[in-house]
Scaffold this motif. Sequence first.
Motif, PDB file in Angstrom:
ATOM      1  N   GLU A  63      -5.147   3.857 -59.315  1.00 49.02           N
ATOM      2  CA  GLU A  63      -6.307   4.654 -58.939  1.00 49.02           C
ATOM      3  C   GLU A  63      -7.326   3.880 -58.121  1.00 49.02           C
ATOM      4  N   MET A  64      -7.552   2.639 -58.490  1.00 48.20           N
ATOM      5  CA  MET A  64      -8.597   1.855 -57.829  1.00 48.20           C
ATOM      6  C   MET A  64      -8.098   0.429 -57.610  1.00 48.20           C
ATOM      7  N   VAL A  65      -8.294  -0.054 -56.407  1.00 43.83           N
ATOM      8  CA  VAL A  65      -7.983  -1.451 -56.093  1.00 43.83           C
ATOM      9  C   VAL A  65      -9.067  -1.936 -55.145  1.00 43.83           C
ATOM     10  N   TYR A  66      -9.596  -3.097 -55.440  1.00 46.94           N
ATOM     11  CA  TYR A  66     -10.594  -3.667 -54.542  1.00 46.94           C
ATOM     12  C   TYR A  66     -10.584  -5.183 -54.676  1.00 46.94           C
TER      13      TYR A  66
ATOM     14  N   TYR B 184      -2.955   6.452 -53.701  1.00 49.67           N
ATOM     15  CA  TYR B 184      -3.499   7.161 -52.544  1.00 49.67           C
ATOM     16  C   TYR B 184      -4.036   6.168 -51.520  1.00 49.67           C
ATOM     17  N   VAL B 185      -3.879   6.533 -50.247  1.00 47.50           N
ATOM     18  CA  VAL B 185      -4.453   5.774 -49.145  1.00 47.50           C
ATOM     19  C   VAL B 185      -5.104   6.774 -48.199  1.00 47.50           C
TER      20      VAL B 185
ATOM     21  N   THR C 271     -11.392   8.018 -67.004  1.00 49.06           N
ATOM     22  CA  THR C 271      -9.989   8.431 -67.021  1.00 49.06           C
ATOM     23  C   THR C 271      -9.080   7.214 -67.158  1.00 49.06           C
ATOM     24  N   GLN C 272      -9.392   6.151 -66.423  1.00 48.49           N
ATOM     25  CA  GLN C 272      -8.568   4.940 -66.497  1.00 48.49           C
ATOM     26  C   GLN C 272      -8.629   4.295 -67.878  1.00 48.49           C
ATOM     27  N   LEU C 273      -9.802   4.281 -68.479  1.00 50.77           N
ATOM     28  CA  LEU C 273      -9.940   3.676 -69.801  1.00 50.77           C
ATOM     29  C   LEU C 273      -9.238   4.511 -70.878  1.00 50.77           C
TER      30      LEU C 273
ATOM     31  N   VAL D 109      -8.511  -3.774 -60.534  1.00 49.09           N
ATOM     32  CA  VAL D 109      -7.453  -2.789 -60.375  1.00 49.09           C
ATOM     33  C   VAL D 109      -7.561  -1.831 -61.556  1.00 49.09           C
ATOM     34  N   GLY D 110      -7.427  -0.549 -61.291  1.00 50.82           N
ATOM     35  CA  GLY D 110      -7.390   0.450 -62.355  1.00 50.82           C
ATOM     36  C   GLY D 110      -6.210   1.367 -62.130  1.00 50.82           C
TER      37      GLY D 110
END
Length: 172
Positions: A83-86, A121-122, A42-44, A63-64
Amino acid sequence: MMQVIRCDHDEEKERMIDFILAHRKEINPAYDVRTVFFSLGTQLLYGDTLLVLNNENELIGFVGYLFGTPENQFQDPETVRIEMVYLKNNYRCTRHFIACFRKLLTHIEEANLDTIKIQFYVNKENDYLCKLSSKFAIVESTTLSNFGEELLYSTSLTEVKTYLENIAGVTV
């Protein structure tokens, strides 16, 4: 010094996928392989993905994000949903947070001039992230997902910049 680069090439995307798969249980214990691939796909298709590298060119985070939201079929480009963070544990500090967030905002602005709103989101159980997020965003809704109860935070691009300027003392 960290470097944040966009995943434009297959080698970078492979590196990111390997990294996410290796760290998926740290990201969220319920994060299965199927969810990883669905989320990344989805992110791509509808957004961008970024790699965070240290001085030795070691991948330390990612990060996405999406341009628009799935519930509006990505027809709301004024909203960017992170959507994504790490980041690896030893890179989680205020200085790195500010640097990554500033570079993320730069990428968002360069990619999409229509962006006004940022959502993310968290997990409600993550007191640290909820407290941090509430410093520059408001809770828009609560959702029950496979990852537990999640809070959808919302903020403006301007509000995030102001927050980062206040804690860093530099203009974003």
